[in-house]
Scaffold this active site. Structure first.
Site, PDB file in Angstrom:
ATOM      1  N   THR A 223     -41.644   6.498  15.501  1.00 15.75           N
ATOM      2  CA  THR A 223     -42.486   7.699  15.604  1.00 15.75           C
ATOM      3  C   THR A 223     -41.687   8.922  15.183  1.00 15.75           C
ATOM      4  OG1 THR A 223     -43.848   6.746  17.347  1.00 15.75           O
ATOM      5  CG2 THR A 223     -43.761   9.152  17.252  1.00 15.75           C
TER       6      THR A 223
ATOM      7  N   ASN B 261     -50.956  -1.481  10.825  1.00 19.14           N
ATOM      8  CA  ASN B 261     -50.638  -2.123  12.099  1.00 19.14           C
ATOM      9  C   ASN B 261     -51.838  -2.800  12.755  1.00 19.14           C
ATOM     10  OD1 ASN B 261     -50.982   0.864  12.120  1.00 19.14           O
ATOM     11  ND2 ASN B 261     -51.335   0.511  14.303  1.00 19.14           N
TER      12      ASN B 261
ATOM     13  N   HIS C  70     -38.159  -2.399  17.348  1.00 23.22           N
ATOM     14  CA  HIS C  70     -38.725  -3.389  18.283  1.00 23.22           C
ATOM     15  C   HIS C  70     -39.862  -4.230  17.742  1.00 23.22           C
ATOM     16  CE1 HIS C  70     -42.398  -1.114  19.676  1.00 23.22           C
ATOM     17  NE2 HIS C  70     -41.699  -0.105  19.170  1.00 23.22           N
TER      18      HIS C  70
ATOM     19  N   CYS D 287     -56.966   1.862  23.681  1.00 24.02           N
ATOM     20  CA  CYS D 287     -57.543   2.120  25.008  1.00 24.02           C
ATOM     21  C   CYS D 287     -56.779   3.293  25.602  1.00 24.02           C
ATOM     22  CB  CYS D 287     -57.325   0.938  25.935  1.00 24.02           C
ATOM     23  SG  CYS D 287     -58.168  -0.533  25.433  1.00 24.02           S
TER      24      CYS D 287
HETATM   25  N1  PLP Z   1     -45.839   2.956  12.557  1.00 26.15           N
HETATM   26  C1  PLP Z   1     -46.484   1.793  12.725  1.00 26.15           C
HETATM   27  C2  PLP Z   1     -47.157   1.164  11.556  1.00 26.15           C
HETATM   28  C3  PLP Z   1     -46.515   1.180  13.980  1.00 26.15           C
HETATM   29  O1  PLP Z   1     -47.147   0.017  14.122  1.00 26.15           O
HETATM   30  C4  PLP Z   1     -45.849   1.810  15.052  1.00 26.15           C
HETATM   31  C5  PLP Z   1     -45.925   1.224  16.402  1.00 26.15           C
HETATM   32  O2  PLP Z   1     -46.921   0.681  16.813  1.00 26.15           O
HETATM   33  C6  PLP Z   1     -45.185   3.026  14.823  1.00 26.15           C
HETATM   34  C7  PLP Z   1     -45.195   3.560  13.556  1.00 26.15           C
HETATM   35  C8  PLP Z   1     -44.475   3.751  15.913  1.00 26.15           C
HETATM   36  O3  PLP Z   1     -43.482   2.981  16.485  1.00 26.15           O
HETATM   37  P1  PLP Z   1     -42.794   3.423  17.858  1.00 26.15           P
HETATM   38  O4  PLP Z   1     -43.901   3.467  18.872  1.00 26.15           O
HETATM   39  O5  PLP Z   1     -41.825   2.359  18.130  1.00 26.15           O
HETATM   40  O6  PLP Z   1     -42.204   4.742  17.667  1.00 26.15           O
END
Ligand code: PLP
Length: 379
Positions: free
Chosen positions: A72, A151, A201, A325
């Protein structure tokens, strides 16, 4: 009851080898990598070795990698720092309609700050059209950001083509490779990326670490103001243990990716054949082949995601839905809306994501339970 984990796109367990790689950095090699003494120098050496491993995996140079606290942060910075740094040149940004919140929300914020944001639509499979983006470019465009693989629905975007357009027009190009890294090849040259985000992660590394690739020559403002860490780009003492974990996760993916991709593609395709065979009214969301090996995303007519997930959970299965959610209220996912799903179908969706510890037995168990639960819920 054993837990059947099918939510690898949300997060993955940390690989025991990654845990082992981080171990020395808690107490034995605990130094601050900026300290000039021997303990500091040891930590610095380890940090730079981790940087090199991560860089090599995506075809970058070590000095082009900036460690962050998560993906993020990397995405936020790609947009915010690039937009601020290039304000004099222009104020127009293009993103796709299927970006993760960590790109979408900074873009919304920038819009409030006076930037113009164009959202490139996607087709029914979730694919963005590079020619739409090319036409949307103006002499004020400073940044284009398109996710490598979504995602929710797993669609792999034509990022290399968008990157080529951006390069031709001398516009910065960012891609969020958080879901794709470790799944499919991610290479900054092939993708024509100037900025690229990853997080630990989703591919068996620790939470709390990510990285932003910043192409040499791209000048963006510091992410965090403070010390001179990360070549002055991000103040703050780097988490050496997590960086070592990220590097180990990368290393393991490098070794295992081909085998894992093959296996997950087989399970994914098996599920896409078997689920509609056993359950009527199933719609596959996302592109059928241009999609991540780990991702299965469907809508099941007349079955609420909430009830489905609750029942799957009771059967020991962890999965998720395509919509977020928040505090008990179920919202229709923006991504699912953008591919043209009705609210009903969006709220009847299920994301199954596969990973390193998925087994044939798990997949068969999931299929059997899913069939039983849908039958029960439809009664
Ligand atoms: N970008 C994508 C495509 C993601 O799937 C995610 C997490 O779900 C993120 C960014 C953000 O990752 P984080 O929550 O580990 O910062």
């Amino acid at each position: 009851m054993p837990r059947y984990y099918f939510d690898y796109a949300a997060t993955s367990p940390v690989d025991p080898e990654v845990v082992g790689a981080m171990e020395p950095f808690w107490s034995e090699n605990f130094g601050n990598p900026s300290s000039p003494h021997e303990t500091g120098r040891k930590a610095h050496k380890a940090l730079e070795a981790s940087r090199e491993t991560v860089a090599k995996f995506i075809g970058a140079k070590p000095e082009e990698i900036v460690f962050t606290s998560c993906a993020t942060e990397a995405n936020n910075q790609a947009l915010m720092a690039a937009a601020r740094s290039l304000r004099k040149k222009g104020d127009h940004i293009i993103i796709s309609g299927v970006e993760h919140h960590s790109v979408w929300k900074p873009a919304e914020f920038l819009q409030k700050e006076g930037y113009e944001v164009t959202i490139a639509p996607v087709d029914g499979d979730g694919l963005v059209d590079p020619s739409y983006i090319e036409k949307a470019v103006t002499d004020k465009t400073i940044l284009i950001s398109v996710i490598h693989a979504n995602n929710e629905i797993g669609t792999i975007e034509p990022v290399a083509d968008v990157g080529a357009i951006a390069r031709k027009k001398k516009i910065l190009f960012h891609t969020d490779a958080v879901q794709s890294i470790g799944q499919i090849p991610v290479h900054v040259e092939t993708l024509n990326a100037d900025l690229l985000s990853i997080g630990g992660h989703k591919f068996y590394g620790p939470k709390g670490i990510g990285a932003l690739y910043v192409r040499k020559g791209v000048e963006i403002e510091p992410f965090l103001f403070g010390g001179d860490q990360e070549r002055g780009r991000r103040g703050g003492t780097v988490n050496v243990a997590f960086a070592a974990g990220l590097a180990k996760a990368v290393e393991l993916c490098r070794q295992k990716m081909d085998t894992e991709t093959k296996k997950q593609t087989q399970w994914r395709d098996h599920l896409f054949v078997e689920i509609p065979k056993r359950i009527s009214g199933v719609k596959i969301n996302g592109h059928r082949t241009k999609r991540l090996p780990k991702n299965v995303h469907i809508s099941i007519d007349g079955v609420s995601s909430e009830a489905l997930l609750l029942n799957l959970d009771m059967a020991g299965i962890c999965a998720s839905m395509g919509s977020a959610c928040t505090s008990g209220s179920v919202k229709v996912s923006r991504v699912l809306k953008s591919i043209g799903l009705s609210d009903e179908m969006a709220l009847s969706s299920l994301r199954i994501s596969l990973g390193r510890w998925t087994t044939d037995e798990d997949v068969e168990y999931l299929l059997n339970e899913l069939e039983k639960i849908v039958k029960k819920l439809r009664k």
